[in-house]
Scaffold this motif. Structure first.
Motif, PDB file in Angstrom:
ATOM      1  N   ASN A  56       0.800  -1.222   0.000  1.00 35.50           N
ATOM      2  CA  ASN A  56       0.000   0.000   0.000  1.00 35.50           C
ATOM      3  C   ASN A  56       0.832   1.271   0.000  1.00 35.50           C
ATOM      4  O   ASN A  56       0.276   2.374   0.060  1.00 35.50           O
ATOM      5  CB  ASN A  56      -0.919   0.019   1.232  1.00 35.50           C
ATOM      6  CG  ASN A  56      -2.272  -0.624   0.939  1.00 35.50           C
ATOM      7  OD1 ASN A  56      -2.786  -0.520  -0.173  1.00 35.50           O
ATOM      8  ND2 ASN A  56      -2.834  -1.285   1.925  1.00 35.50           N
ATOM      9  N   THR A 208      -2.722 -10.053   3.293  1.00 39.14           N
ATOM     10  CA  THR A 208      -4.159 -10.159   3.589  1.00 39.14           C
ATOM     11  C   THR A 208      -4.508  -9.361   4.845  1.00 39.14           C
ATOM     12  O   THR A 208      -5.128  -8.313   4.770  1.00 39.14           O
ATOM     13  CB  THR A 208      -4.569 -11.634   3.752  1.00 39.14           C
ATOM     14  OG1 THR A 208      -3.709 -12.280   4.715  1.00 39.14           O
ATOM     15  CG2 THR A 208      -4.452 -12.378   2.431  1.00 39.14           C
ATOM     16  N   CYS A 209      -4.079  -9.836   6.002  1.00 38.11           N
ATOM     17  CA  CYS A 209      -4.485  -9.230   7.276  1.00 38.11           C
ATOM     18  C   CYS A 209      -3.937  -7.814   7.443  1.00 38.11           C
ATOM     19  O   CYS A 209      -4.689  -6.878   7.741  1.00 38.11           O
ATOM     20  CB  CYS A 209      -4.029 -10.110   8.440  1.00 38.11           C
ATOM     21  SG  CYS A 209      -4.740 -11.771   8.421  1.00 38.11           S
ATOM     22  N   TYR A 212      -5.394  -5.402   4.928  1.00 37.10           N
ATOM     23  CA  TYR A 212      -6.809  -5.142   5.243  1.00 37.10           C
ATOM     24  C   TYR A 212      -6.932  -4.123   6.367  1.00 37.10           C
ATOM     25  O   TYR A 212      -7.777  -3.216   6.323  1.00 37.10           O
ATOM     26  CB  TYR A 212      -7.498  -6.442   5.631  1.00 37.10           C
ATOM     27  CG  TYR A 212      -8.970  -6.286   5.922  1.00 37.10           C
ATOM     28  CD1 TYR A 212      -9.906  -6.259   4.891  1.00 37.10           C
ATOM     29  CD2 TYR A 212      -9.431  -6.152   7.240  1.00 37.10           C
ATOM     30  CE1 TYR A 212     -11.263  -6.106   5.164  1.00 37.10           C
ATOM     31  CE2 TYR A 212     -10.773  -5.999   7.520  1.00 37.10           C
ATOM     32  CZ  TYR A 212     -11.687  -5.974   6.474  1.00 37.10           C
ATOM     33  OH  TYR A 212     -13.020  -5.811   6.738  1.00 37.10           O
ATOM     34  N   GLU A 215      -6.212  -0.604   5.082  1.00 37.71           N
ATOM     35  CA  GLU A 215      -7.263  -0.035   4.234  1.00 37.71           C
ATOM     36  C   GLU A 215      -8.501   0.342   5.037  1.00 37.71           C
ATOM     37  O   GLU A 215      -9.206   1.286   4.678  1.00 37.71           O
ATOM     38  CB  GLU A 215      -7.639  -1.036   3.143  1.00 37.71           C
ATOM     39  CG  GLU A 215      -8.648  -0.483   2.148  1.00 37.71           C
ATOM     40  CD  GLU A 215      -8.691  -1.282   0.853  1.00 37.71           C
ATOM     41  OE1 GLU A 215      -9.791  -1.730   0.513  1.00 37.71           O
ATOM     42  OE2 GLU A 215      -7.649  -1.450   0.213  1.00 37.71           O
ATOM     43  N   ASN A 216      -8.755  -0.358   6.134  1.00 37.50           N
ATOM     44  CA  ASN A 216     -10.008  -0.143   6.876  1.00 37.50           C
ATOM     45  C   ASN A 216      -9.828   0.590   8.201  1.00 37.50           C
ATOM     46  O   ASN A 216     -10.794   1.153   8.709  1.00 37.50           O
ATOM     47  CB  ASN A 216     -10.689  -1.495   7.135  1.00 37.50           C
ATOM     48  CG  ASN A 216     -11.214  -2.148   5.865  1.00 37.50           C
ATOM     49  OD1 ASN A 216     -12.309  -1.848   5.410  1.00 37.50           O
ATOM     50  ND2 ASN A 216     -10.411  -3.022   5.276  1.00 37.50           N
ATOM     51  N   PHE A 373     -18.093  -7.200   1.899  1.00 38.56           N
ATOM     52  CA  PHE A 373     -16.635  -7.409   1.922  1.00 38.56           C
ATOM     53  C   PHE A 373     -16.060  -7.243   0.521  1.00 38.56           C
ATOM     54  O   PHE A 373     -16.572  -7.782  -0.462  1.00 38.56           O
ATOM     55  CB  PHE A 373     -16.292  -8.807   2.439  1.00 38.56           C
ATOM     56  CG  PHE A 373     -14.810  -9.097   2.407  1.00 38.56           C
ATOM     57  CD1 PHE A 373     -13.967  -8.546   3.351  1.00 38.56           C
ATOM     58  CD2 PHE A 373     -14.262  -9.907   1.415  1.00 38.56           C
ATOM     59  CE1 PHE A 373     -12.594  -8.801   3.321  1.00 38.56           C
ATOM     60  CE2 PHE A 373     -12.897 -10.159   1.379  1.00 38.56           C
ATOM     61  CZ  PHE A 373     -12.068  -9.607   2.343  1.00 38.56           C
ATOM     62  N   ILE A 375     -12.115  -7.181  -1.489  1.00 34.17           N
ATOM     63  CA  ILE A 375     -10.690  -7.491  -1.352  1.00 34.17           C
ATOM     64  C   ILE A 375      -9.901  -6.190  -1.407  1.00 34.17           C
ATOM     65  O   ILE A 375     -10.081  -5.391  -2.331  1.00 34.17           O
ATOM     66  CB  ILE A 375     -10.216  -8.418  -2.488  1.00 34.17           C
ATOM     67  CG1 ILE A 375     -10.984  -9.741  -2.470  1.00 34.17           C
ATOM     68  CG2 ILE A 375      -8.721  -8.703  -2.358  1.00 34.17           C
ATOM     69  CD1 ILE A 375     -10.620 -10.666  -3.605  1.00 34.17           C
ATOM     70  N   PRO A 376      -9.032  -5.927  -0.417  1.00 32.50           N
ATOM     71  CA  PRO A 376      -8.182  -4.733  -0.501  1.00 32.50           C
ATOM     72  C   PRO A 376      -7.353  -4.753  -1.786  1.00 32.50           C
ATOM     73  O   PRO A 376      -6.889  -5.815  -2.223  1.00 32.50           O
ATOM     74  CB  PRO A 376      -7.295  -4.847   0.750  1.00 32.50           C
ATOM     75  CG  PRO A 376      -8.068  -5.708   1.697  1.00 32.50           C
ATOM     76  CD  PRO A 376      -8.821  -6.680   0.834  1.00 32.50           C
ATOM     77  N   SER A 379      -4.037  -6.433  -1.677  1.00 32.60           N
ATOM     78  CA  SER A 379      -4.032  -7.863  -1.343  1.00 32.60           C
ATOM     79  C   SER A 379      -4.024  -8.755  -2.572  1.00 32.60           C
ATOM     80  O   SER A 379      -3.846  -9.979  -2.442  1.00 32.60           O
ATOM     81  CB  SER A 379      -5.248  -8.205  -0.468  1.00 32.60           C
ATOM     82  OG  SER A 379      -5.109  -7.659   0.823  1.00 32.60           O
TER      83      SER A 379
END
Length: 583
Positions: A56, A208-209, A212, A215-216, A373, A375-376, A379
């Motif tokens: 990111n 992934t984690c 995520y 992004e959130n 949901f 996907i970022p 990711s």
């Protein structure tokens, strides 16, 4: 007739049982399996932290530092290059000066300093430009001090990662030196498997984690997570410090290469001739009694001019910068000989380093899996990791057994073929990327989003998955085959060099990728035109850029064929021919 003047050395059995580095610990209870969870766990936390920051980062630089896409990508290319280059410097420092344990400690401290500085850019407003003025749609550029602060944080992370990655893997192997050779072999094989498994697991968690969360939950929390994980890893590693086997440093192989170059230059006045008898400086029991005729100018480094003046009473060269052994010369020749084939992987690594552009593509597309949901964007890189794992499983567990059963004999696909296949798959990945981007851009223009790059396009981001899969297959085929090639063609004494060749390739590829991107950016702008790699992805032409990379990949395939033909049979091919003759 040429002669060989040997150097007094330990016997072959002693060399095999002697570790690469001297042990400064007298406690026989140290080391062993109990130390490996701490080492592997620490390495896993470091990789989660690093890989969690990278995906990111382009969006962070563009949104928070108001950088153009080309500027952000250039900075990230240099950052990635330094992360892949610094382990080489770290290995030299560990082998020659500090030892592995203290190099890891030094790297950990520097890494934590860097990641703390990077995290501080998310919570201290003065370290980044003020937010954009929405009323006038203008954004302030970062000041020189803000850029310097950002680059300092990224630089410290690179230096720290170099110290850690250069020594962690070998430090774990140091703990398994005790016991008989069969036990050591089994334990090390298990350790290598678990180490690789932790690497892949770390990449999956990071992509992934961690992505995520960024992004959130925002940048402050998103960058704090890698910081906390790294801190946990450091505490975990050093909590087992009393139980580690810590080895002293010795002169590194890299120093020997430099000595050969310096010695051959110093002895350049010695004219090599087939009519002259030479005395060569070689090791007792070495297979290299005379230097080969390849790269003959390096042979000057091992010519003995005066045995009385050149050696001590123990038969050791008084000045290793003026007289080297035949083994040292041949090791450097082996390294130089594989460079052309090594360079064929650069274009493939350039293709694989285009991480920022696909993230920008995915950001503008529909990434929804369910109504709640998505996907970022960053990711999607996880599909490369999944593809690499899938390639290994398909090749090793399905293709080879089935092909061997069908042929009625063991089947092995040569490293030459697998390297070439990887380059071809990388070419297909760029073609696929260009086609998908052309379709995405056309859809955005049809929907009236030409001037709104952040507006979502009604096109599923799942169309990006095939290019990730192809890149993963390409890496699984080419990178693994290249590693096998390096280990096969280079002497056993150069195993440490073989492990760094891919990393150096990624480092140089990032620098070349930055150069190519900036050239494309400059030329495509022309006189006030829109760059192909514009920050407005809908106005730019990323499809043209991908086609350019596809063209370079096509040229690289031809270059690969030329290099492998000039190199001649690989060692594995020569061995297979000898076995066929015997049977």
């Amino acid at each position: 007739m040429e002669n060989c003047l040997g150097e007094k050395k330990t016997t072959e059995v002693e060399l095999e049982s002697e570790p690469l580095l001297e042990d400064n610990s007298t406690d026989e209870e140290k080391g062993g399996l109990r130390t490996l969870p701490f080492i592997i766990g620490f390495d896993a936390f470091e990789k989660i932290a690093t890989y969690g920051l990278m995906p990111n980062m382009a969006l962070y630089l563009m949104n928070e530092f108001h950088m153009e896409m080309s500027s952000a990508s250039t900075l990230l290319f240099f950052w990635s290059a330094s992360i892949n280059f610094m382990p080489l410097i770290g290995a030299i420092i560990a082998d020659s000066f500090l030892g592995r344990f203290y190099t890891i400690g030094f790297g950990s401290a520097i890494y934590l300093m860097g990641i703390i500085l990077l995290w501080s850019t998310t919570i201290i407003p003065q370290t980044r430009p003020p937010p954009c003025d929405l009323s006038s749609t203008t954004c302030s550029s970062p000041t020189i001090l803000q850029i310097a602060f950002l680059c300092a944080s990224l630089g410290l992370i690179s230096i720290g990662a170099g110290g850690i990655r250069s020594s962690t893997f070998a430090f774990g192997a140091d703990q398994l030196e005790k016991g008989d050779s069969k036990t050591q072999c089994g334990l090390k094989e298990s350790y290598f498997s678990w180490y690789y498994a932790s690497y892949m697991f770390s990449a999956l968690i990071a992509l992934t984690c961690v992505v995520y969360i960024q992004e959130n939950a925002g940048w402050a929390i998103g960058f704090a997570v890698p910081l906390v994980l790294m801190l946990i890893g450091v505490v975990l590693f050093f909590s087992a410090s009393p139980f580690y086997v810590k080895l002293k440093s010795r002169t590194s192989l890299a120093t020997g290469f430099v000595q050969v170059v310096v010695a051959s230059y110093r002895n350049r006045h010695l004219k090599l001739s087939d009519d002259t008898n030479y005395v060569w400086h070689c090791l007792n029991g070495s297979t290299h009694v005379f230097p080969s005729e390849k790269l003959r100018f390096l042979n000057n480094a091992c010519i003995v001019r005066d045995p009385v003046k050149d050696f001590t009473c123990d038969g050791i060269a008084k000045d290793p910068w003026s007289l080297c052994t035949v083994d040292q010369v041949e090791e450097l020749k082996s390294l130089l000989g594989i460079i052309p084939i090594w360079s064929t992987g650069l274009i493939m690594n350039i293709n694989g380093s285009q991480n920022a552009f696909p993230v920008l593509q995915a950001t503008s597309m529909d990434r929804s899996i369910t109504s709640s949901f998505a996907i970022p964007a960053a990711s999607f890189n996880v599909f490369v990791v999944i593809a690499v794992i899938l390639w290994v499983l398909l090749y090793d567990r399905i293709f080879l057994p089935l092909a061997s059963r069908f042929m009625g004999r063991p089947v092995h696909v040569s490293t030459r073929t697998r390297m070439g296949l990887g380059i071809f798959l990388s070419f297909l990945a760029m073609i696929e990327s260009a086609i998908v981007e052309a379709a995405r851009r056309a859809r955005a223009i049809d929907e009236g989003s030409l001037d709104h790059p952040l507006a979502g396009v009604y096109m599923s981001a799942m169309w990006l998955i095939p290019q990730y899969i192809l890149m993963g297959f390409a890496e699984g085929s080419n990178a693994i085959a290249q590693n096998e090639f390096f280990f096969s063609e280079l002497p056993k004494s150069m195993s440490s060099v073989a492990t760094t060749m891919n990393g150096l390739g990624v480092c140089l590829a990032n620098l070349l990728a930055s150069l190519i991107m900036n050239i494309v950016d400059s030329i495509s702008k022309g006189k006030g035109g829109e760059s192909w790699i514009s920050s407005n992805i809908n106005k730019g032409h990323y499809d043209y850029y991908y086609m350019l990379l596809a063209g370079l990949s096509l040229c690289n395939m031809v270059y690969f064929i030329v290099c492998t033909s000039a190199y001649g049979p690989f060692k594995e091919e020569r061995n297979r021919e000898e076995q066929e003759v015997m049977y």
